[in-house]
Design a protein around this motif. Structure first.
Motif, PDB file in Angstrom:
ATOM      1  N   UNK A 139       0.718  -1.158  -0.153  1.00 49.95           N
ATOM      2  CA  UNK A 139      -0.041   0.081  -0.033  1.00 49.95           C
ATOM      3  C   UNK A 139       0.970   1.361   0.059  1.00 49.95           C
ATOM      4  N   UNK A 140       1.918   1.172   0.706  1.00 48.81           N
ATOM      5  CA  UNK A 140       2.697   2.290   0.911  1.00 48.81           C
ATOM      6  C   UNK A 140       3.504   2.606  -0.201  1.00 48.81           C
ATOM      7  N   UNK A 141       4.055   1.631  -1.142  1.00 52.13           N
ATOM      8  CA  UNK A 141       4.627   1.447  -2.391  1.00 52.13           C
ATOM      9  C   UNK A 141       3.628   2.008  -3.299  1.00 52.13           C
ATOM     10  N   UNK A 142       2.339   1.704  -3.505  1.00 47.39           N
ATOM     11  CA  UNK A 142       1.276   2.138  -4.251  1.00 47.39           C
ATOM     12  C   UNK A 142       1.263   3.912  -4.203  1.00 47.39           C
ATOM     13  N   UNK A 199      -8.616  16.620  -4.791  1.00 48.52           N
ATOM     14  CA  UNK A 199     -10.159  16.088  -4.658  1.00 48.52           C
ATOM     15  C   UNK A 199     -10.272  14.459  -5.045  1.00 48.52           C
ATOM     16  N   UNK A 200      -9.471  14.140  -6.158  1.00 51.47           N
ATOM     17  CA  UNK A 200      -9.760  12.668  -6.806  1.00 51.47           C
ATOM     18  C   UNK A 200      -9.085  11.777  -5.538  1.00 51.47           C
ATOM     19  N   UNK A 201      -8.245  12.276  -4.648  1.00 51.33           N
ATOM     20  CA  UNK A 201      -7.427  11.497  -3.719  1.00 51.33           C
ATOM     21  C   UNK A 201      -8.514  11.172  -2.634  1.00 51.33           C
ATOM     22  N   UNK A 202      -9.656  11.662  -2.572  1.00 48.57           N
ATOM     23  CA  UNK A 202     -10.483  11.203  -1.613  1.00 48.57           C
ATOM     24  C   UNK A 202     -11.325   9.899  -1.807  1.00 48.57           C
ATOM     25  N   UNK A 203     -11.910   9.962  -3.090  1.00 46.86           N
ATOM     26  CA  UNK A 203     -12.466   8.795  -3.338  1.00 46.86           C
ATOM     27  C   UNK A 203     -11.616   7.461  -3.544  1.00 46.86           C
ATOM     28  N   UNK A 204     -10.173   7.820  -3.957  1.00 45.85           N
ATOM     29  CA  UNK A 204      -9.287   6.856  -4.098  1.00 45.85           C
ATOM     30  C   UNK A 204      -8.872   6.003  -2.929  1.00 45.85           C
ATOM     31  N   UNK A 205      -9.094   6.427  -1.765  1.00 44.73           N
ATOM     32  CA  UNK A 205      -9.070   5.735  -0.327  1.00 44.73           C
ATOM     33  C   UNK A 205     -10.177   4.835  -0.346  1.00 44.73           C
ATOM     34  N   UNK A 206     -11.045   4.887  -1.079  1.00 37.89           N
ATOM     35  CA  UNK A 206     -11.907   3.766  -1.077  1.00 37.89           C
ATOM     36  C   UNK A 206     -11.956   2.891  -2.280  1.00 37.89           C
ATOM     37  N   UNK A 207     -11.508   3.458  -3.420  1.00 38.05           N
ATOM     38  CA  UNK A 207     -11.477   2.620  -4.561  1.00 38.05           C
ATOM     39  C   UNK A 207      -9.959   1.630  -4.458  1.00 38.05           C
ATOM     40  N   UNK A 208      -8.950   2.125  -3.636  1.00 40.89           N
ATOM     41  CA  UNK A 208      -7.587   1.394  -3.282  1.00 40.89           C
ATOM     42  C   UNK A 208      -7.708   0.591  -2.153  1.00 40.89           C
ATOM     43  N   UNK A 209      -8.806   0.644  -1.407  1.00 38.42           N
ATOM     44  CA  UNK A 209      -8.825  -0.268  -0.155  1.00 38.42           C
ATOM     45  C   UNK A 209      -7.733   0.107   0.691  1.00 38.42           C
ATOM     46  N   UNK A 210      -7.558   1.382   1.159  1.00 39.15           N
ATOM     47  CA  UNK A 210      -6.466   1.774   1.918  1.00 39.15           C
ATOM     48  C   UNK A 210      -6.972   1.323   3.362  1.00 39.15           C
ATOM     49  N   UNK A 211      -6.062   0.749   4.110  1.00 42.03           N
ATOM     50  CA  UNK A 211      -6.337   0.513   5.407  1.00 42.03           C
ATOM     51  C   UNK A 211      -6.701   1.499   6.441  1.00 42.03           C
ATOM     52  N   UNK A 212      -7.584   0.904   7.378  1.00 39.38           N
ATOM     53  CA  UNK A 212      -8.130   2.001   8.434  1.00 39.38           C
ATOM     54  C   UNK A 212      -7.137   2.944   9.003  1.00 39.38           C
ATOM     55  N   UNK A 213      -5.932   2.310   9.331  1.00 44.84           N
ATOM     56  CA  UNK A 213      -5.054   2.932   9.971  1.00 44.84           C
ATOM     57  C   UNK A 213      -4.310   3.858   9.193  1.00 44.84           C
ATOM     58  N   UNK A 214      -4.379   3.797   7.864  1.00 43.52           N
ATOM     59  CA  UNK A 214      -3.631   4.751   7.082  1.00 43.52           C
ATOM     60  C   UNK A 214      -4.412   5.932   6.616  1.00 43.52           C
ATOM     61  N   UNK A 215      -5.887   5.556   6.800  1.00 40.52           N
ATOM     62  CA  UNK A 215      -6.619   6.731   6.235  1.00 40.52           C
ATOM     63  C   UNK A 215      -6.452   8.161   7.065  1.00 40.52           C
TER      64      UNK A 215
END
Length: 396
Positions: A139-142, A199-215
């Motif tokens: 996730x951090x690499x992406x 602004x697009x980085x906000x929905x990408x948190x959902x699309x990329x399935x970012x971990x809850x600790x990283x949000x």
């Protein structure tokens, strides 16, 4: 007819079993890739969000082909509020900002989602398959890969604007003739795309399935970028904002490049030292430039006061608010930087102490001796000093 021995028969059976397992795994992987989800389900939206957004972009572009919808479609594609003025160079088209910019930001919001998916699928995913990283490191690499591409493009683009507009050769132009209401096309388009990206980085948190600790961590810097870019754009501080964004993007580019090298090989840590120097330098230049432009330059300007029609926001309260916002942000970044460096130093000291303890616990290897004697200067000697060789008997 050749008879198989029990060993050959067991080996043949094991080979057949391994081949069956491999074919079964390949079949399961193929089924997993081609698995279909119900329409408008969560997994369907995550897997096909780029295709859905691409269809919306095509729909807007098709609107340009018809006269009835061309005026509406052009609101999404081209920046609005253009004004033609005369200059020594001739007639020049300048731009202002207004509520119609929201439509343009929305269109390029869709474009950045598509570009994000292209970089992820055709670049980062291929590299991830070779590195075999863990889920957290993946996730951090992406994240670093996406931000590295964006910071590289934005830093080069902002540097080009600073050079062509002459802001680097004439620093006083950052605050002279304020308010800077009229913008050139490249300046306005730069700010619109910057707002669209963050602004697009906000929905990408959902699309990329970012971990809850990283949000929470990612939400912090996304909101800070949106706040600072919007303030520079709406308060007509676009020239100062361009310089600050260039400095910030160059510093962040160094950090994400260092992190990418670290994930490929953990021995590459010298890049973090170079980034640390550039980070401190960026903070010092940012604070100096803000006090020079806002604290002294705008404070000595003749047009003091608040005027919504002319776009003048040169009041003491707004200047102090802007300076306080920038100072608090820079202080917070420095505090995080110091914590990061202290954690690295503690980990390094702990690793060095663990190596010393491991080296001290290793027992000394005893010197091996033969039954006949021992080696000395490469010569085998007996315990009593005599040669261990057997003497030959003389012939009678």
């Amino acid at each position: 007819m050749i008879k198989l021995t029990p060993e050959l028969r067991s080996q043949k059976n094991s080979d057949l079993e391994n081949s069956r397992k491999k074919s079964h795994c390949a079949e399961m992987a193929f089924r997993r890739r081609n698995k279909s989800y119900p329409f408008f389900s969560q997994e369907f939206l995550i897997q096909n969000h780029a295709d859905i957004v691409f269809s919306l972009v095509i729909f807007i572009l098709i609107g340009l082909m018809f006269e009835a919808t061309a005026k509406t479609a052009i609101l999404f594609i081209q920046p609005q509020y253009n004004v033609s003025t005369l200059s020594p160079e001739g007639e020049v088209t300048l731009y202002q900002y207004g509520w119609k910019d929201c439509a343009t930001i929305l269109f390029y919001f869709f474009i950045t989602i598509i570009l994000h998916a292209v970089v992820q699928e055709y670049v980062l995913d291929k590299v991830n398959r070779r590195l075999h990283l863990s889920k957290s490191k993946n996730n951090k690499f992406n994240e670093s890969g996406q931000l590295c591409v964006f910071h590289l493009v934005s830093s080069v683009w902002s540097l080009y604007i600073l050079i062509t507009e002459g802001y680097l050769l004439h620093p006083s132009s950052l605050w002279e003739n304020y308010p800077h209401v009229h913008l050139r096309f490249q300046v306005k388009f730069f700010y619109l795309t910057q707002l669209a990206y963050w602004l697009h980085a906000l929905p990408e948190l959902y699309f990329q399935k970012v971990r809850k600790e990283e949000i929470p961590r990612q939400l912090q810097y996304i909101c800070l970028y949106l706040l600072h870019i919007s303030a520079a754009y709406l308060l007509n501080l676009s020239r100062v904002g361009l310089v600050l964004l260039f400095l910030q993007y160059v510093s962040e580019l160094g950090f994400h490049i260092a992190r990418l090298f670290y994930f490929t090989d953990e021995s590459h840590q010298k890049m973090f030292d170079l980034w640390a120097v550039s980070f401190v330098f960026t903070r010092m230049v940012t604070l100096t430039l803000m006090f020079l432009a806002v604290g002294f330059g705008l404070a000595r300007a003749e047009n003091q006061g608040l005027d919504w029609e002319t776009g003048n926001f040169n009041t003491v309260l707004i200047r102090m608010t802007v300076l306080l916002l920038v100072c608090l942000t820079q202080s917070w970044l420095l505090w995080k930087f110091i914590r990061f460096q202290l954690r690295r130093w503690r980990e390094f000291r702990h690793e060095q102490a663990a190596r010393k303890k491991a080296a001290a616990k290793q027992p000394l290897r005893p010197l091996k001796r033969d039954s006949l004697g021992h080696h000395e200067n490469g010569i085998l000697k007996a315990e009593n000093g005599a040669s261990p060789r057997t003497k030959k008997l003389k012939a009678p």
